[in-house]
Design a protein around this motif. Structure first.
Motif, PDB file in Angstrom:
ATOM      1  N   GLU A 122       0.814  -1.210   0.000  1.00 27.98           N
ATOM      2  CA  GLU A 122       0.000   0.000   0.000  1.00 27.98           C
ATOM      3  C   GLU A 122       0.855   1.272   0.000  1.00 27.98           C
ATOM      4  O   GLU A 122       0.342   2.356  -0.273  1.00 27.98           O
ATOM      5  N   GLY A 123       2.137   1.107   0.272  1.00 27.05           N
ATOM      6  CA  GLY A 123       2.991   2.278   0.370  1.00 27.05           C
ATOM      7  C   GLY A 123       3.864   2.502  -0.846  1.00 27.05           C
ATOM      8  O   GLY A 123       4.824   3.294  -0.788  1.00 27.05           O
ATOM      9  N   VAL A 124       3.586   1.811  -1.967  1.00 31.59           N
ATOM     10  CA  VAL A 124       4.391   1.987  -3.186  1.00 31.59           C
ATOM     11  C   VAL A 124       3.482   2.225  -4.389  1.00 31.59           C
ATOM     12  O   VAL A 124       2.303   1.851  -4.378  1.00 31.59           O
ATOM     13  N   THR A 125       4.063   2.838  -5.405  1.00 27.96           N
ATOM     14  CA  THR A 125       3.395   3.009  -6.695  1.00 27.96           C
ATOM     15  C   THR A 125       4.319   2.449  -7.763  1.00 27.96           C
ATOM     16  O   THR A 125       5.478   2.873  -7.862  1.00 27.96           O
ATOM     17  N   SER A 126       3.825   1.465  -8.533  1.00 31.39           N
ATOM     18  CA  SER A 126       4.694   0.828  -9.520  1.00 31.39           C
ATOM     19  C   SER A 126       3.887  -0.017 -10.484  1.00 31.39           C
ATOM     20  O   SER A 126       2.949  -0.718 -10.059  1.00 31.39           O
ATOM     21  N   PRO A 127       4.234  -0.001 -11.778  1.00 36.47           N
ATOM     22  CA  PRO A 127       3.539  -0.879 -12.724  1.00 36.47           C
ATOM     23  C   PRO A 127       3.928  -2.346 -12.573  1.00 36.47           C
ATOM     24  O   PRO A 127       3.272  -3.216 -13.140  1.00 36.47           O
TER      25      PRO A 127
END
Length: 598
Positions: free
Chosen positions: A372-377
């Motif tokens: 929930e604490g990351v943004t990534s494809p």
């Protein structure tokens, strides 16, 4: 004050423009130089007269009618000779070394007028214009500064080596063609039809022969020639400080030249280098920085994360993680999470030039929150354990971005190393410092897939770490050489090695490089013969004078510290070289020219 050697009573000039000072007040001097600026007023004219030492202000008063009249017709860069008296300036110019004095002119002589200049010297013309009119480009003070930096560097190196018993010995320019690596420049022989000399890529074999001849300590400021494919900052002819030592091991050479470089750079440019230089093996440099010439001013490092990704379903990661010849590497960029999608796409395109098929990334908002604490494809392809292990291995913090590269070891290492440099430079992460480094223990060979054979990573005369031929043959793919490079701020400024001094080992290395006995005898028979006659253990190093001069002069291009360089397409625009040769001369050389392929 510098002296001039002139005919008594008839000096062309008595002093340099940039060196007149208060000690000359009241004295008559003669200056020669170029008109840098001209300011005409109703009763007085001011000329800033420039030579290679700097600028002197010349004052022409209306009372000197002939000189004052001539001043009105002067042009920018006219070449003058001025006689006059040194006096104190009323208004001091602190920007000039001569800013407390001026020359009150008695006579002004135009030695040669300058008209219709292709560019103004205070401007920065384009590269082609600079190369076409290189003599004017070199007249610019900035170019004068850089070329003179190079001159001082060479002078200091010579003084250092001469004072320590090194012998300056010239080696041949016309020599034998022994192509191994770059292509040779060939010179046809008129008196031996059908045969050719080659211009030396380096004095390598001759300096080894000098060790066999008993000269023990050799150096030369050597011109070298390589017919390489075009690169932005390479020259077909360049200059190196070439050195060789007899009866030495690696540290003997390294310790001597490290002290030399440290003392010379301090003398020439006031640069203080680490004492001692840090040391790193080739394997460590490639693992941590993705380069065999790492720029230590950038603190970013690559981290191997294959252990964290072996069990993931994403094949790009999993296959590379399980491949003995693969690599999965991560690069954490502090405070990089704010990079835009456009910036990320640009970086993906950039690593593609190095063979990478893509660039994965993870923006970290809060590592404590896990997924929930990351943004990534790519996060959706990683289970919680893999993601957690990845973040822990890289030390990722809130606001960071982590880049991932996966594939063959060589491709990943080179592409991620290039990414490290680009991101570091683009984001202002390059420390303003001087960071030297020794890189040691290079691989002996590199396998060339296209030619399906080993090639020498340094050159074929570098000694292996092992002294047993059978052991070398059995482990050629992982053999380590006795080679070493000196790196400064991400630039290889010197490279050397301990050489092979036994003929049996030299033949064995030739065999591993695909050079059979007959070819070895044809190309290197003279060396193999010399090695049989008690050749001593020996080693050496060569330093790139052009690159070192460019670094200390503060320019990115080595062309700025070479008086008459070639362009990036290996042309001399000033003399129009290379150029066609007449049929009569070709016939005399027994050379026929065929039409170039279209």
């Amino acid at each position: 004050m510098r002296a001039f050697f002139c005919r008594p009573g008839h000096p062309m000039r008595t002093h340099y423009c940039g060196l007149i000072d208060e000690s000359l007040i009241g004295q008559t001097v003669v200056l020669c130089g170029w008109v840098d600026t001209l300011r005409l007023q109703s009763h007085v004219a001011f000329i800033d007269l420039r030579d290679h030492e700097g600028i002197a202000q010349v004052v022409i008063e209306r009372d000197h009618a002939e000189a004052f009249k001539l001043a009105a017709d002067l042009g920018y860069e006219d070449c003058l000779r001025v006689t006059g008296t040194v006096r104190r300036r009323l208004s001091i110019n602190e920007k000039l070394r001569t800013g407390t004095v001026e020359l009150l002119a008695d006579t002004v002589e135009v030695l040669n007028a300058a008209r219709d200049l292709p560019f103004a010297l205070h401007e920065q013309p384009n590269e082609d214009l600079r190369m076409t009119y290189r003599y004017l480009d070199l007249r610019r003070p900035e170019m004068q500064r850089m070329i003179r930096t190079r001159i001082r560097l060479v002078q200091a190196l010579r003084r250092y080596l001469d004072a320590r018993g090194f012998q300056d010995i010239e080696t041949p320019i016309l020599t034998k063609a022994t192509p191994e690596g770059a292509r040779d420049y060939l010179v046809p022989s008129r008196v031996h039809p059908g045969k050719f000399y080659a211009l030396p890529q380096s004095p390598q074999l001759f300096k080894q022969l000098l060790m066999m001849a008993g000269f023990d300590r050799y150096y030369q400021i050597a011109r070298c020639f390589r017919d390489e494919d075009l690169r932005a900052d390479r020259q077909p002819e360049f200059t190196q400080l070439d050195m060789e030592f007899a009866f030495v091991e690696e540290r003997d050479v390294q310790d001597f030249v490290e002290t030399m470089i440290r003392e010379v750079l301090k003398e020439v440019a006031g640069i203080a280098l680490d004492d001692p230089f840090p040391r790193m093996t080739w394997a460590e440099a490639m693992r941590r920085y993705g380069s065999d010439k790492p720029d230590l001013r950038i603190a970013l490092e690559l981290v191997d994360v294959a252990h964290a990704l072996k069990a993931v379903e994403f094949k790009v990661f999993a296959q590379a993680a399980h491949d003995a010849n693969g690599r999965v590497a991560a690069l954490r960029v502090p405070d990089g999470a704010g990079m835009s999608r456009k910036e990320l796409d640009t970086l993906a395109e950039y690593v593609g030039r190095y063979g990478a098929k893509g660039l994965a990334w993870i923006k970290v908002d809060d590592p404590a929150k896990g997924r929930e604490g990351v943004t990534s494809p790519v996060a959706k392809f990683l289970d919680d354990a893999a993601l957690s292990a990845l973040l822990e291995a890289t030390g990722a913090c809130a606001g960071d971005i982590v880049f991932l590269g996966a594939g063959k070891w060589k491709t990943v290492t080179e592409s991620m190393g290039a990414l490290r440099l680009k991101v570091g430079r683009d984001r202002g992460l390059v420390e303003h410092a001087w960071k030297p480094l020794w890189v040691t223990d290079f691989p002996m060979f590199e396998y060339d897939e296209a030619e399906r054979r080993f090639v020498a990573l340094h050159h074929p005369f570098t000694a292996p770490k092992v002294d047993d031929i059978d052991e070398l043959n059995a482990n050629a793919a992982i053999a380590v050489s006795r080679g070493y490079d000196m790196v400064l701020n991400g630039n290889e400024i010197g490279g050397g090695s301990i050489r092979i001094h036994r003929p049996e080992m030299q033949r064995a290395v030739f065999e591993l490089l695909g050079i059979g006995a007959e070819e070895a005898e044809q190309k290197f028979g003279f060396l193999l013969k010399a090695l049989k006659f008690g050749a001593p253990p020996h080693g050496g190093i060569a330093f790139g004078i052009d690159r070192i001069a460019a670094l200390i002069a503060g320019t990115e291009s080595i062309r700025d510290v070479i008086a008459f360089p070639k362009t990036t397409s290996a042309q001399d625009l000033m003399t129009d070289a290379p150029s066609p040769v007449g049929a009569a001369q070709l016939k005399e050389l027994h050379v026929a020219v065929t039409a170039a392929p279209e």
